[in-house]
Design an enzyme around this catalytic site. Structure first.
Site, PDB file in Angstrom:
ATOM      1  N   CYS A  74      52.504  28.706  38.905  1.00 45.68           N
ATOM      2  CA  CYS A  74      53.540  28.798  37.520  1.00 45.68           C
ATOM      3  C   CYS A  74      54.335  27.763  36.578  1.00 45.68           C
ATOM      4  CB  CYS A  74      54.419  30.089  38.093  1.00 45.68           C
ATOM      5  SG  CYS A  74      53.240  31.563  38.214  1.00 45.68           S
ATOM      6  N   CYS A 101      58.097  27.667  37.240  1.00 46.47           N
ATOM      7  CA  CYS A 101      58.396  27.080  39.318  1.00 46.47           C
ATOM      8  C   CYS A 101      57.750  26.198  39.436  1.00 46.47           C
ATOM      9  CB  CYS A 101      58.254  27.997  39.879  1.00 46.47           C
ATOM     10  SG  CYS A 101      58.616  30.525  39.287  1.00 46.47           S
ATOM     11  N   CYS A 140      54.892  31.943  48.604  1.00 46.59           N
ATOM     12  CA  CYS A 140      54.946  32.992  47.861  1.00 46.59           C
ATOM     13  C   CYS A 140      54.100  34.315  48.821  1.00 46.59           C
ATOM     14  CB  CYS A 140      54.107  33.079  46.720  1.00 46.59           C
ATOM     15  SG  CYS A 140      52.523  32.496  46.857  1.00 46.59           S
TER      16      CYS A 140
END
Length: 232
Positions: A199, A202, A227
């Site tokens: 993303c 991030c 994650c």
């Protein structure tokens, strides 16, 4: 899955040979999860260029991708003319999370970052893997210390399926050479120092000498940089 099939998939054949064998011999739902990384683009090419119609290619669109990621997604559809199935976060879950925690709460704590990852990635993945027999990934041992102990094909107790990591032992140069030789669309952020692209809020480019995963959640301790997608 029959042990003889597992033994063949563990043999050092070409990526295209092994994926074709998987496509032709394994009964049940076979899925490949793509984040449009260079590794995943390589595997996508091996699937689409051989018309392996028994393998479903999907992606988890978190809603926070870089524009360059959407661009390579579009270029991939144009080149191969095969669908890539998108899975999105649950609308009510993400609306509630943003309303209560804010638009970028992941910078505040690891707990909030993991909540965001769960809503945007893990829950959609659970839907994508429902009833699947084999999950193909682009994981490489070189990516992180936590992936050094993976096997090319192994039983995933958490998701109750076989996870197949066909390029687990490839190095970065081998990946780049395949992409170049086969004219595979790739994310242009790689040319700007990005090596592990997630993303946009991030992910950052890394400096020479930094760890492969240094650009992901760079504000966190290195030991916590997962994650949840590949955590059993």
């Amino acid at each position: 899955m029959d042990q003889s099939i597992i033994d063949i998939l563990n043999q050092p054949k070409s990526i295209k040979e092994n994926l074709k064998f998987l496509n032709d011999k394994v009964e049940g739902k076979i899925v490949f999860s793509s984040s449009f990384s260079m590794e995943d683009q390589l595997i996508t090419d091996a699937i689409f260029s051989q018309n392996l119609n028994n393998i479903e290619v999907f992606t988890l669109d978190t809603g926070r991708f870089f524009q360059e990621t959407y661009s390579v997604w579009s270029k991939t559809l144009l080149k191969y003319k095969y669908p890539i199935k998108p899975y999105y976060p649950n609308t009510e879950s993400i609306e509630k999370f943003v309303l209560e925690k804010g638009i970028n709460p992941f910078y505040e704590s690891i707990e909030l970052r993991k909540q965001c990852c769960h809503i945007r990635k893990v829950e959609p993945l659970q839907r994508a893997l429902k009833d699947a027999t084999v999950w193909i990934t682009g994981l490489r041992a070189e990516h992180s210390a936590t992936r050094n102990n993976l096997n090319i094909i192994e039983w995933d107790e958490h998701y109750q399926l076989y996870k197949y990591n066909p390029i687990l032992h490839w190095n970065t140069q081998e990946v780049e050479d395949y992409v170049k030789q086969n004219k595979v669309p790739y994310n242009l952020l790689y040319d700007q120092g990005f090596v592990s692209i997630g993303c946009a809020p991030c992910t950052r480019a890394i400096q020479k000498g930094e760890d492969f995963r240094a650009g992901r959640w760079w504000w966190e301790d290195a030991s916590k940089k997962e994650c949840g997608l590949h955590s059993s």
